[in-house]
Design an enzyme around this catalytic site. Structure first.
Site, PDB file in Angstrom:
ATOM      1  N   GLY A  82       0.821  -1.210   0.000  1.00 19.61           N
ATOM      2  CA  GLY A  82       0.000   0.000   0.000  1.00 19.61           C
ATOM      3  C   GLY A  82       0.856   1.263   0.000  1.00 19.61           C
ATOM      4  NE  ARG A 146      -2.097  -4.373  -0.936  1.00 19.73           N
ATOM      5  CZ  ARG A 146      -1.577  -3.887   0.194  1.00 19.73           C
ATOM      6  NH1 ARG A 146      -0.616  -4.520   0.796  1.00 19.73           N
ATOM      7  NH2 ARG A 146      -2.058  -2.767   0.713  1.00 19.73           N
ATOM      8  CG  ASP A 177       2.101  -9.410   4.265  1.00 16.10           C
ATOM      9  OD1 ASP A 177       2.423 -10.326   5.048  1.00 16.10           O
ATOM     10  OD2 ASP A 177       0.939  -8.977   4.176  1.00 16.10           O
ATOM     11  CE  LYS A 203       4.382  -0.041   2.555  1.00 15.82           C
ATOM     12  NZ  LYS A 203       3.497  -0.770   1.644  1.00 15.82           N
ATOM     13  CB  THR A 204       2.944  -0.057   6.619  1.00 12.58           C
ATOM     14  OG1 THR A 204       1.519  -0.141   6.716  1.00 12.58           O
ATOM     15  CG2 THR A 204       3.553  -0.411   7.981  1.00 12.58           C
ATOM     16  CG  ASP A 206      -1.643  -0.544   8.154  1.00 12.67           C
ATOM     17  OD1 ASP A 206      -2.167   0.454   7.625  1.00 12.67           O
ATOM     18  OD2 ASP A 206      -1.912  -1.708   7.818  1.00 12.67           O
TER      19      ASP A 206
HETATM   20  P1  FBP Z   1       0.671  -1.925   3.619  1.00 10.99           P
HETATM   21  O1  FBP Z   1       0.675  -2.788   4.842  1.00 10.99           O
HETATM   22  O2  FBP Z   1       1.089  -2.625   2.394  1.00 10.99           O
HETATM   23  O3  FBP Z   1       1.438  -0.667   3.853  1.00 10.99           O
HETATM   24  O4  FBP Z   1      -0.821  -1.449   3.325  1.00 10.99           O
HETATM   25  C1  FBP Z   1      -1.622  -0.985   4.348  1.00 10.99           C
HETATM   26  C2  FBP Z   1      -2.995  -0.583   3.900  1.00 10.99           C
HETATM   27  O5  FBP Z   1      -3.046   0.794   3.631  1.00 10.99           O
HETATM   28  C3  FBP Z   1      -4.003  -0.982   4.984  1.00 10.99           C
HETATM   29  O6  FBP Z   1      -4.157   0.050   5.916  1.00 10.99           O
HETATM   30  C4  FBP Z   1      -5.220  -1.328   4.175  1.00 10.99           C
HETATM   31  O7  FBP Z   1      -5.996  -2.310   4.807  1.00 10.99           O
HETATM   32  C5  FBP Z   1      -4.671  -1.871   2.900  1.00 10.99           C
HETATM   33  O8  FBP Z   1      -3.413  -1.269   2.727  1.00 10.99           O
HETATM   34  C6  FBP Z   1      -5.538  -1.597   1.708  1.00 10.99           C
HETATM   35  O9  FBP Z   1      -4.986  -2.230   0.608  1.00 10.99           O
HETATM   36  P2  FBP Z   1      -5.299  -1.862  -0.896  1.00 10.99           P
HETATM   37  O10 FBP Z   1      -4.504  -0.642  -1.213  1.00 10.99           O
HETATM   38  O11 FBP Z   1      -4.772  -3.040  -1.636  1.00 10.99           O
HETATM   39  O12 FBP Z   1      -6.744  -1.610  -1.019  1.00 10.99           O
END
Ligand code: FBP
Length: 553
Positions: A82, A146, A177, A203-204, A206
């Site tokens: 993400g 991803r 991941d 990175k994230t 979250d």
């Molecule tokens: P990462 O862990 O890859 O940084 O992504 C986090 C996130 O933003 C979450 O908060 C959310 O649940 C998810 O990505 C949403 O994923 P997508 O962009 O595939 O809809």
């Protein structure tokens, strides 16, 4: 010439700050090693799976007066998972470090995430290309994806691409991941004597990729400030019109760090924290009762309005839902293997009786959202499950019941919101701009010292940037075994909200006061220019956690 907004023009000129250990340049660094490390859990299994990269020491850089000449190196970089504000600055830091070490060095960006390295889709960075993206949000410079990097075939095609570009290292910018991918690729490259190094960057948005050396993942600072701005605006609206309850679901796939941070920045009436729900074994019914109690008490005080914050991952932490979703994941993985079409009936007939009962009790909308495709790691895509609407529906039903019994006479009108994508590509705050640039710069330092299977670490983050400490930690240190797609796999462990930690305590101590007596805070938009007390402060989470860590030293 492309038209730019005034802020774009000004941000392009911003020069991110570096820790003083890195600011004298890549060729004037000395590395010191700590003692051997261990994985967070399942040490034996992780060591067996990562025979070559397990147990390495934490390393720290300081500058030295002697200058080491660095050999020519080509590096490839991947943005994975993400989006998070600051990704472009990680690449800018990496690019500047690489070019300052030796102008003959080259940086290649793999396009569209990990699939770029497998399929050999890439672009070479030049000064002009890089300069257009400095201090900007987004991952659009090379795109993200991803794709899980885990099979022998994927590793072999990645190797072919790396050989073609004569790469000595690959940098993977990602969350838990994606850094698990980085650890697997690093191990495979050593096992096969390729001489190619792999370095990760944390990175994230979250905020769940952290430990003592990784104080926070990048993007959390900007994203939470963006959500806090929006929540503050909604609070002002609610307090003006006094007619709506706003239910705000906030991103964060599993951990509730983002919701918790946004709550500390805005002081809403209700904040649910998934980790607390799990710890206290709160059923969906008890969560509804808890929320109704506050709604009724506020209504009795003449306030038929309020703000409730709901973490995105909540549903997976409610005990009966957790058990049902885990069973559902296995059922869906098997149905996929067997080529059986997914339907409510087919799923219900395969779930264990207690889980089938929970599943069938849910509204159709939620039932079908739970059947949406898993992400490439086998996770339910919680961003697609409208928990905020589920809560509103159940609360309305309960309040209607109470009305007919005569125990509620107020009004309940609710609006739902989901804040996630709004914050992931914002212009990075000054903190994220500096932190990301430093992480990227430092990643090249790790490469230059020949390390592999390491995560770039920049810490001491509540101090001015010049006092930040640069170094690296072995990726295996953060790993344990978890079930994915029905099988046990080595993965980086997510850092969840600690209920005994200072951040949750801050909410716990204040939430009753915030529930009844509106103590809303209005953080406003992120400021990039102006007084340092406005522009350079980082999150409450980082400040509280660092203060506690420093007090216990
Ligand atoms: P990462 O862990 O890859 O940084 O992504 C986090 C996130 O933003 C979450 O908060 C959310 O649940 C998810 O990505 C949403 O994923 P997508 O962009 O595939 O809809």
């Amino acid at each position: 010439m492309e038209k730019l907004s005034p802020l774009q023009i000004e941000r392009l000129k911003y020069q991110p700050k570096l820790p003083s250990s890195l600011s004298k340049g890549i060729n004037s660094l000395e590395m010191s090693e700590g003692s051997a490390t261990q994985s967070v859990r399942d040490q034996e299994q992780i060591q067996n799976l990562f025979k070559n990269t397990y147990g390495k020491p934490v390393v720290t850089f300081k500058n030295t007066s002697s200058s080491n000449l660095s050999e020519v190196r080509n590096v490839g970089v991947i943005l994975s998972g993400g989006q998070a504000p600051g990704g472009h600055n990680v690449i800018a830091g990496l690019y500047d470090a690489l070019k300052s070490a030796n102008s003959a060095n080259k940086l290649y960006g793999f396009l569209g995430g990990p699939s770029g390295i497998i399929e050999g889709k890439y672009v070479e960075f030049t000064d002009e290309f890089m300069d257009a993206y400095r201090n900007t949000g987004g991952f659009d410079i090379i795109g993200s994806g991803r794709t899980k990097l885990e099979t022998e075939e994927q590793f072999k095609s990645s190797l072919e691409v790396c050989k073609k570009l004569n790469l000595s290292a690959v940098v993977i910018i990602g969350g838990d991941d994606s850094n698990t991918n980085a650890a697997l690729l690093a191990e495979w490259f050593v096992q096969n004597n390729t001489g190619i190094q792999v370095i990760g960057c944390p990175k994230t948005i979250d905020g769940d990729l952290k430990n003592d050396q990784i104080e926070i993942s990048f993007g959390f600072d900007t994203a939470t400030k963006t959500y806090a701005e929006l929540i503050g605006n909604i609070q002002r609206d609610a307090n003006s019109a006094k007619k709506y309850w706003h239910f705000v679901k906030i991103m964060g796939r599993s951990a509730s760090h983002v919701a918790l941070e946004a709550a500390l920045q805005t002081q809403p009436n209700i904040t649910l924290i998934s980790e607390e729900v799990e710890e206290k074994k709160m059923s969906l019914e008890s969560i509804i009762s808890y929320m109704c109690d506050i709604i009724v008490r506020r209504s009795n005080a003449g306030k038929n309005f309020g703000i409730a914050i709901v973490p995105e991952g909540l549903i997976e932490f409610i005990p009966e839902m957790k058990s049902m979703i885990s069973n559902l994941n296995d059922v869906m993985a098997n149905m996929e293997k067997e080529g059986v079409a997914v339907s409510f009936e087919a799923v219900e007939s395969r779930l264990e009786a207690s889980n089938a009962k929970v599943y069938s009790s849910l509204p159709t909308l939620i039932k079908s959202q739970l059947l949406a495709d898993r992400d490439p790691h086998g996770n339910v895509q919680v961003s697609k499950i409208e928990t905020e609407k589920l809560l509103i529906e159940m609360i309305s039903a309960k309040l209607n019941e109470m009305k007919s019994e005569g125990s509620f006479s107020g009004k309940f009108n609710a609006q739902s919101h989901f804040f996630g994508y709004e914050g992931r590509c914002a212009f990075p705050s000054n903190f994220d701009a500096d932190y990301c640039y430093s992480l990227g710069y430092n990643a090249f330092a790790l490469i230059n010292f020949g390390l592999t299977g390491y995560l770039s670490s920049v810490r001491n983050l509540t101090q001015p940037a010049c006092e930040w400490i640069a170094g690296g930690i072995p990726l295996t240190m953060m790993m344990n075994m978890e079930k994915r797609h029905g099988e046990m796999k080595p993965v980086i462990q997510k850092a969840l909200v600690k209920l005994e930690g200072p951040v949750f305590k801050q909410l716990e101590q204040n939430r009753e006061e915030w529930a009844m007596n509106d103590r809303y805070l209005f953080p406003g938009a992120i400021q990039y220019f102006g007084p340092s007390c406005v522009c350079d402060v980082t999150t409450c989470t980082l400040q509280l956690e660092r203060a506690k860590a420093l007090a216990s030293v």
